[in-house]
Structure formats: structure tokens, C-alpha cells
Design an enzyme around this catalytic site. Structure first.
Site, PDB file in Angstrom:
ATOM      1  N   GLU A 285      18.593  -2.799   1.184  1.00 28.78           N
ATOM      2  CA  GLU A 285      18.123  -3.909   0.460  1.00 28.78           C
ATOM      3  C   GLU A 285      17.923  -5.014   1.481  1.00 28.78           C
ATOM      4  O   GLU A 285      16.959  -5.786   1.368  1.00 28.78           O
ATOM      5  CB  GLU A 285      18.896  -4.273  -0.659  1.00 28.78           C
ATOM      6  CG  GLU A 285      18.261  -5.082  -1.693  1.00 28.78           C
ATOM      7  CD  GLU A 285      17.167  -4.757  -2.230  1.00 28.78           C
ATOM      8  OE1 GLU A 285      16.923  -3.799  -3.150  1.00 28.78           O
ATOM      9  OE2 GLU A 285      15.941  -5.001  -1.895  1.00 28.78           O
ATOM     10  N   ASP A 289      14.457  -6.266   2.404  1.00 25.33           N
ATOM     11  CA  ASP A 289      13.937  -7.814   2.081  1.00 25.33           C
ATOM     12  C   ASP A 289      13.430  -8.744   3.300  1.00 25.33           C
ATOM     13  O   ASP A 289      12.285  -9.491   3.145  1.00 25.33           O
ATOM     14  CB  ASP A 289      14.698  -8.601   1.049  1.00 25.33           C
ATOM     15  CG  ASP A 289      14.960  -7.775  -0.153  1.00 25.33           C
ATOM     16  OD1 ASP A 289      14.398  -7.128  -0.524  1.00 25.33           O
ATOM     17  OD2 ASP A 289      16.144  -8.124  -0.810  1.00 25.33           O
ATOM     18  N   SER A 485      11.963  -2.845  -5.233  1.00 27.04           N
ATOM     19  CA  SER A 485      12.458  -3.676  -4.288  1.00 27.04           C
ATOM     20  C   SER A 485      11.497  -3.943  -3.124  1.00 27.04           C
ATOM     21  O   SER A 485      11.454  -4.905  -2.543  1.00 27.04           O
ATOM     22  CB  SER A 485      13.559  -3.234  -3.516  1.00 27.04           C
ATOM     23  OG  SER A 485      14.836  -3.154  -4.519  1.00 27.04           O
ATOM     24  N   ILE A 528      -4.657  -1.706 -12.382  1.00 21.08           N
ATOM     25  CA  ILE A 528      -4.210  -0.257 -12.116  1.00 21.08           C
ATOM     26  C   ILE A 528      -4.117   0.320 -13.423  1.00 21.08           C
ATOM     27  O   ILE A 528      -3.699   0.118 -14.312  1.00 21.08           O
ATOM     28  CB  ILE A 528      -2.909  -0.189 -11.643  1.00 21.08           C
ATOM     29  CG1 ILE A 528      -2.555  -1.138 -10.378  1.00 21.08           C
ATOM     30  CG2 ILE A 528      -2.481   1.165 -11.151  1.00 21.08           C
ATOM     31  CD1 ILE A 528      -3.525  -0.975  -9.188  1.00 21.08           C
TER      32      ILE A 528
END
Ligand SMILES: *[C@@H]1O[C@H](CO)[C@@H](O)[C@H](O)[C@H]1NC(C)=O
Ligand SMILES: *[C@@H]1O[C@H](CO)[C@@H](O)[C@H](O)[C@H]1NC(C)=O
Ligand SMILES: *[C@@H]1O[C@H](CO)[C@@H](O)[C@H](O)[C@H]1NC(C)=O
Ligand SMILES: *[C@@H]1O[C@H](CO)[C@@H](O)[C@H](O)[C@H]1NC(C)=O
Ligand SMILES: *[C@@H]1O[C@H](CO)[C@@H](O)[C@H](O)[C@H]1NC(C)=O
Ligand SMILES: *[C@@H]1O[C@H](CO)[C@@H](O)[C@H](O)[C@H]1NC(C)=O
Ligand SMILES: *[C@@H]1O[C@H](CO)[C@@H](O)[C@H](O)[C@H]1NC(C)=O
Ligand SMILES: *[C@@H]1O[C@H](CO)[C@@H](O)[C@H](O)[C@H]1NC(C)=O
Ligand SMILES: *[C@@H]1O[C@H](CO)[C@@H](O)[C@H](O)[C@H]1NC(C)=O
Ligand SMILES: *[C@@H]1O[C@H](CO)[C@@H](O)[C@H](O)[C@H]1NC(C)=O
Ligand SMILES: *[C@@H]1O[C@H](CO)[C@@H](O)[C@H](O)[C@H]1NC(C)=O
Ligand SMILES: *[C@@H]1O[C@H](CO)[C@@H](O)[C@H](O)[C@H]1NC(C)=O
Length: 569
Positions: A285, A289, A485, A528
Site C-alpha cells: 500500500e 500510494d 487503492s 461506465i
């Protein structure tokens, strides 16, 4: 905080000094059941010192929310007229009456509080569990999570003096339990790549491994460097998700040779957070990021807010980290203008009062001009991760109406990613900015999923971005990662680059995005319309993507050029 052994002998509560006048008490928060996975281990040792935080009732939250909409709604005369730190504190500080009433009660009990926030709305007070049980009519106990073994001290109910109930929003930690699964991204290395045609491998996109060049093409994101000073992005990292500079350097060398490979982030640490370099960090993570904000938001300063040094699930206190991150941001004179967060929990694990309190701090950040974004979760309608459920499980903080929740897509052309979190809050009402968009979707649904979701709740996500097979360098490895994420940092980077242009034009930044997204900006998003999200495992199905807003991909994915055009930039 926990003593190494728990005492199971019954001890009389230690009464010392003059017994203060007994006030009439009323239950302030209670939960009927333990959250799933937890069992009662036994009473907390009476000597265990608890550090309790009290949220004092805030001066004018209604006024704060009205002000938030006033400065965030494009048709408003005050659009972009964000408030100073001091002005926000006038709304979020407790009244003098609340502060003195609560402090008098603590003093009466030989307790002293310390202030935790610039506005004074959070105070902290330490006391043994025996005192806490007396003071709050509580039953602080040790609870153990069956699969992780993590132990926490909590109470299933607590009371406050009747005359103080209006002065105290909540006491923490009490009835909110840590969620044993936080929203962490999924490695997708074992994946068998889908069948590709020439259409799917549209240069520069290879859907087996997503690179910055692919998203720059897909969303028209420019590579030209941002130029405005003071336009920074804040990226929180929780529970030892610590990014490595060496990995970022490799990422930039490989994918952004036009960016100085020594570019890095500014480190902010809270609650013992850290970011040691030189370790072979397997943190996905934290590295994801940093690589995907610095790699997309060219030349925007990124601050990494490292909160806590406790690893999930060893006593992870996610709600506390959220409180401290928001408090830190609200304490800054010039806060970063965009904050994407890639962590979340199931809504039911957070008490309603705590959810409301945290959500009001995002309203305060929005009124300061900060765009707050959260990934919508990786479990479709079943919560943060794919789990069994009988009714749909919303995720927090994405359900807070004063922030932007980002869902996930994949493939070219894009379709909904099946893990994309989406649905309806059981705590927060639907805000007016999304009333029309969501009404259309409820019509489309008809009786589908009826009884499984709360049609009056705040609907999420608001928008979406690509979320599958992102290349990330971590732990000496490199490979494709799935999860919302990936979406949050991507959408946030687009906003950050738009803010740069706005600042250069002498205009205010975008701040709280939703009133804008659901009005003038909606035509600049790519709707979408294909795909759906995970069901509760078993018999139910999740939500479909469709024309207009839907509970999988929201209003759609960004197109920088179109967004820039609706801003007349
Ligand atoms: C609360 O804030 C609103 C909006 O700024 C203001 O109109 C109102 O007077 C405030 N109320 C109090 C009690 O301060
Ligand atoms: C990653 O996403 C792809 C596409 O949805 C899926 O096939 C794969 O199973 C995912 N991997 C993991 C570990 O979730
Ligand atoms: C796409 O990426 C995969 C995984 O890195 C690689 O094996 C494949 O050769 C790439 N395809 C093309 C056409 O570049
Ligand atoms: C983004 O919008 C621009 C301007 O309308 C358009 O030329 C471009 O094709 C769009 N990009 C994508 C990938 O849809
Ligand atoms: C990056 O932004 C800073 C201002 O924050 C500016 O001084 C610098 O020239 C920019 N760098 C490039 C390569 O444009
Ligand atoms: C940039 O930030 C500094 C302090 O952080 C502040 O003094 C200055 O006024 C800001 N400049 C602009 C253009 O906002
Ligand atoms: C974690 O941080 C706390 C508070 O700063 C500190 O007391 C503790 O020693 C740290 N633990 C580790 C393992 O670094
Ligand atoms: C490939 O592209 C076609 C046509 O655009 C689309 O229908 C199909 O879903 C795509 N397949 C994949 C695996 O992306
Ligand atoms: C989600 O989609 C991926 C890719 O199509 C597929 O491999 C996976 O089985 C799906 N998961 C569920 C639970 O439907
Ligand atoms: C449905 O959501 C509303 C908030 O919009 C909440 O007040 C209500 O309690 C929720 N109902 C259930 C059954 O959770
Ligand atoms: C959702 O999509 C599926 C497959 O395309 C379809 O069978 C179903 O009817 C759709 N649900 C609704 C509510 O339209
Ligand atoms: C880092 O860890 C990975 C796997 O965990 C290993 O393959 C690699 O050799 C390690 N690199 C270093 C420099 O220790």
C-alpha cells in the site's frame, strides 16, 4: 495499554478520597452484539490504564455543513471562498459552556484532561479501568478476535451524566471495535491474463500491466510538470505501510524518465509513525500510494503522513488514526489541497456517533478547500473485502457525504471491476447533491436487491478509476496489484493537476468535489455502463453498472481534458 496478563479475580473498585456527588446518568452509546469474530475474554484488569478521548459537542456543525455547501457548490456566490483555520475553529470548537461543564466533572473526579486538537474538540484523559467503569457506568473488558488473536479493551455500553449528555459527543475507545480486516490491496501475480485482442492492447496500454503511460493516455493526464508552489497532496499511511525511496526511484526511472528520479515525499509522522529506509519493505500500500501519486501528479509535492507503528492486526486502532490524521490536517494554516486515503472498514464496526464525528471533520476539511478522497473498498457489496453477508455491508469512511468515494474499473474500454465497493449507507442520509442521480438508479433497480440495502442512505461511490494490474515495486518484487487503492491516488492526481492550473490562473482550488462532480463536471466523466460488483457470497447478486450514476462506478472515470474544459481553463 494492555497489561501482559489479565486478572480474572473480582476486585472491589478502589474508592479514594471524597466520593463526588453521584450524578444521574444516562446511556450514551451501546451496542447490542459483539462485532462478528470477537469473543469476550474477561474483564479488563482494574489497574489497566485507559487513555480515553472525549469528543466535546461542537459549536455549530449545522452551520459548518451549510458553509461547506456554500463554498463547494458551483452555482453559489461563495463558491471557492474557503475558510481559514481560525474561522473553521469557530464552528468546530466546543462552546465555553461544554468545555467548562465537562472539565468541572472531570476535576470533581480528580481527573485532568489534555487537549488533543487545535479547536479543543477532542480531549484526552487517563484513568485506570476501575475508575472508568465507575465514571461511565461501563464494563471495560478484554475482547479477543478469533482469527487474528488480537485483543482489545472495550465496553459494550457506557453512560454519561444526564446534564452532560448534550456536551459530550462520544467517548473513544468504547463501543467501536477495530475491524480485523483493513482495506489492503491485493497482489494479482497469480493471475492468468485475459484474452487480449488488438483493441485491448491499445498502445500504450497493456491491460496485463498498467503503467503511468497507460493512464495518461486513458484519462488524458498531462505529463507537463505542475508549477504552483503550495499545491501539495497528503497521502496517509497506516499500520506500518512504509514506502521506500529506492523503490520510487526505480519506478520513476522505469516509467517517468522525464521526472527527476530523486524526487521523493515529505514525511509527517503521527502516533509513533515512521518511514525507515533501506529495509526490504514488503508494504504494497505505502509503495503503491507514493509511486502512483508522484508518478502521475507530475511535480506536485506529496506529503506522506505515517500514522502509528502498530501492525494490523496487533491492536490496530484505525478510527484513532483517522481522528489524528484529520486533526493534524485541520491544525495546518495551509493544508495540502488533496488527500486520497486507501484504507477503510465496514460501516458497522464504527459507532454512529463516531462515524458522525469523523464525517464532520471531513466537512471541516472540505470547507478549508481540501479534496478528501477514499477508496470505496474491495469487497463489492460485501464490505471491505469479499466476505459472506446476508445484507449488503457499506464501507466507512466512503459513506460519509462530505468526501469523495472512488470505485474501481478495468479493461479497455473500461468496465466495472467486480471488487469495486458500492452501495448505500445505513447511517448517513442521502445528500441532496446526489438525489437526482441516485433516484434514476433506484428506478433502474426496481425490486432488484430490495431489502438488502438501505434506499434512503448516502449512495457511493461517487466516481471511479482504473484498479486492476497496477505495476508496483515493493519488497524487492514488482508486479500487478488490484484494488480501489489504485483508484484513489489516480483520481486524486487528476484533481491535483487541475488545482495546479486553477492556482496558476489565480483561482481557488476544487475543495470538496461532490457538488461539482454531480453538476457541471458530470459531463466530463466517462460513464461506465458495463459490469457489476461482487455479491455477498452465496445467493445474492451485487449492483450493475449502467447508464448514469451506479453503485459500482459512480458517475464514471475522469477525462482531464474535459474536466479542464468545464473549468474554463
Ligand atoms: C452557525 O453557522 C451559521 C452559518 O455560518 C450561522 O448563520 C449561524 O448564526 C451559526 N449559529 C450559531 C449558533 O453560531
Ligand atoms: C486481480 O484482478 C483480476 C481481474 O479482476 C482477477 O482475475 C484476479 O483474480 C485478481 N487478483 C486477485 C488476487 O484478487
Ligand atoms: C503485456 O504485459 C505482460 C506482463 O508484463 C507481458 O507478459 C506481455 O508481453 C505484454 N504484452 C505486450 C503486447 O507488450
Ligand atoms: C478526453 O476528452 C478529450 C476532449 O474531449 C477527447 O479528445 C479525448 O478523446 C478524451 N479521451 C478519452 C480517452 O476519452
Ligand atoms: C516544480 O514546481 C516548483 C514549484 O512548486 C517549481 O519551482 C519548479 O520549477 C517546478 N519544476 C518543474 C520541472 O517545472
Ligand atoms: C504558500 O504557503 C505559505 C506557508 O505555507 C504561505 O505563507 C503563502 O502565503 C502561501 N502562498 C500562496 C500563494 O498561497
Ligand atoms: C511505537 O511508537 C511508540 C510511540 O511513539 C513507541 O513508544 C514504541 O516504542 C514504538 N514501537 C516500536 C516497535 O517501534
Ligand atoms: C477487448 O475489447 C473488446 C472490444 O472493445 C471488448 O468487447 C472486450 O471486452 C475486451 N476484452 C478485454 C479482455 O479487455
Ligand atoms: C471477479 O472477476 C475476475 C475477473 O473476471 C474473476 O476471475 C473472478 O472470479 C471474479 N470474482 C467473483 C467473486 O466473481
Ligand atoms: C437507513 O438509513 C437511514 C439513513 O439514511 C438510517 O437512519 C436508518 O436507520 C437506516 N435503516 C437501517 C435499517 O439501517
Ligand atoms: C444486471 O445485469 C444482468 C446481466 O447483464 C442482467 O441480467 C440483470 O437484469 C441486470 N439487473 C438489472 C436490475 O437490470
Ligand atoms: C527482498 O525480498 C524479496 C522477496 O521478499 C527477495 O526476493 C529479494 O532478494 C530481497 N532483496 C533484498 C535486497 O534483500
Amino acid at each position: 495499554m494492555l497489561s501482559p496478563t489479565y486478572l480474572f479475580v473480582l476486585l472491589l473498585p478502589a474508592l479514594c478520597g471524597a466520593t463526588p456527588m453521584r450524578r444521574s446518568m444516562q446511556v450514551h452509546e451501546a451496542r447490542a452484539d459483539l462485532p462478528s469474530g470477537y469473543t469476550l475474554t474477561g474483564p479488563a484488569s482494574p489497574q489497566t490504564v485507559l487513555t480515553l478521548r472525549l469528543a466535546l459537542a461542537q459549536n455549530n456543525i449545522t452551520g459548518l455543513v451549510d458553509t461547506l455547501y456554500d463554498v463547494s457548490t458551483p452555482s453559489s456566490a461563495n463558491y471557492g471562498a474557503y475558510l481559514s483555520k481560525e474561522k473553521i475553529e469557530e464552528y468546530i470548537a466546543p462552546t465555553e459552556e461544554s468545555s467548562s461543564a465537562v472539565n468541572a466533572w472531570l476535576t470533581e473526579n480528580d481527573l485532568q484532561s489534555t487537549s488533543l486538537s487545535a479547536a479543543g474538540d477532542w480531549i484526552s484523559v487517563q484513568m485506570p479501568a476501575s475508575t472508568a467503569n465507575n465514571l461511565f457506568n461501563a464494563d471495560f473488558s478484554v475482547f479477543t478476535h478469533s482469527s487474528t488473536g488480537a485483543q482489545v479493551v472495550r465496553t459494550l455500553a457506557y453512560s454519561v451524566p444526564t446534564d452532560l449528555a448534550g456536551h459530550i459527543d462520544l467517548v473513544y475507545p468504547t463501543v467501536s471495535f477495530p475491524s480485523p480486516v483493513a482495506d489492503v490491496p491485493q497482489a494479482a501475480t497469480s493471475l492468468s491474463a485475459p484474452q487480449l485482442t488488438a483493441d485491448n492492447n491499445t498502445d500504450p496500454c497493456n491491460i496485463s500491466l498498467i503503467t503511468p503511460a497507460c493512464l495518461q493516455w486513458l484519462y488524458d493526464i498531462p505529463t507537463t510538470p505542475a508549477t504552483s508552489p503550495n499545491n501539495s497532496m497528503a497521502v496517509p499511511g497506516y499500520a506500518t505501510e512504509w514506502p521506500q525511496e529506492a523503490y520510487l526511484k526505480s519506478f520513476l526511472e522505469q516509467y517517468r524518465p522525464d521526472i527527476d528520479p530523486d524526487t521523493t515525499w515529505e514525511l509527517v509522522t503521527l502516533d509513533g509513525g515512521s518511514d525507515p529506509q533501506g529495509s526490504n519493505s514488503t508494504s504494497v500500500e505505502g509503495n503503491l500510494d507514493m509511486q502512483w501519486t508522484i508518478g502521475l501528479a507530475t511535480n506536485v509535492t506529496v506529503k506522506f503522513i505515517s500514522v502509528s507503528n502498530v501492525t494490523i492486526p496487533d491492536g490496530d486502532e484505525f478510527a484513532e488514526y483517522l481522528i489524528d490524521t484529520a486533526t493534524y490536517m485541520l491544525g495546518l494554516d495551509s493544508p495540502p489541497t488533496v488527500m486520497p486515503t486507501s484504507y477503510g472498514v465496514n460501516e458497522e464496526s464504527v459507532s454512529e456517533k463516531l462515524a458522525q464525528k469523523l464525517c464532520s471533520s471531513y466537512a471541516a476539511l472540505g470547507a478549508r478547500g481540501v479534496s478528501v478522497l477514499f477508496g470505496s473498498g474491495d469487497g463489492g457489496v460485501s464490505g471491505i473485502q469479499y466476505e459472506t453477508c446476508t445484507t449488503f455491508v457499506p464501507t466507512f469512511p466512503g459513506v460519509c457525504p462530505y468526501l469523495t468515494s472512488v470505485g474501481g474499473t478495468w479493461l479497455v474500454p473500461e468496465t466495472a471491476a467486480n471488487f469495486s465497493g458500492g452501495g448505500f449507507s445505513n447511517v448517513f442520509d442521502r445528500p441532496s447533491y446526489q438525489e437526482d442521480a441516485v433516484a434514476g438508479y433506484l428506478d433502474y433497480l426496481g425490486d432488484t436487491n430490495s431489502g438488502l440495502y438501505n434506499a434512503s442512505g448516502r449512495a457511493y461511490p461517487d466516481v471511479a478509476a482504473y484498479s486492476v494490474h497496477f505495476d508496483v515495486i515493493y519488497g524487492g518484487a514488482q508486479g500487478p496489484i488490484n484494488g480501489t487503492s489504485c483508484a484513489g491516488p489516480t483520481f486524486a492526481s487528476v484533481i491535483s493537476l487541475l488545482n495546479d492550473k486553477l492556482i496558476a490562473a489565480g483561482r481557488p482550488v476544487l475543495g470538496f468535489l461532490n457538488p461539482w462532480l454531480y453538476s457541471s463536471a458530470s459531463s466530463a466523466l466517462t460513464d461506465i455502463t458495463v459490469g457489476d460488483n461482487y455479491a455477498c457470497s452465496g445467493s445474492t447478486t451485487g449492483f450493475n453498472a449502467t447508464t448514469g450514476w451506479d453503485a459500482v462506478t459512480g458517475l464514471g472515470t475522469p477525462n482531464y481534458t474535459k474536466l479542464k474544459a468545464v473549468l474554463d481553463l
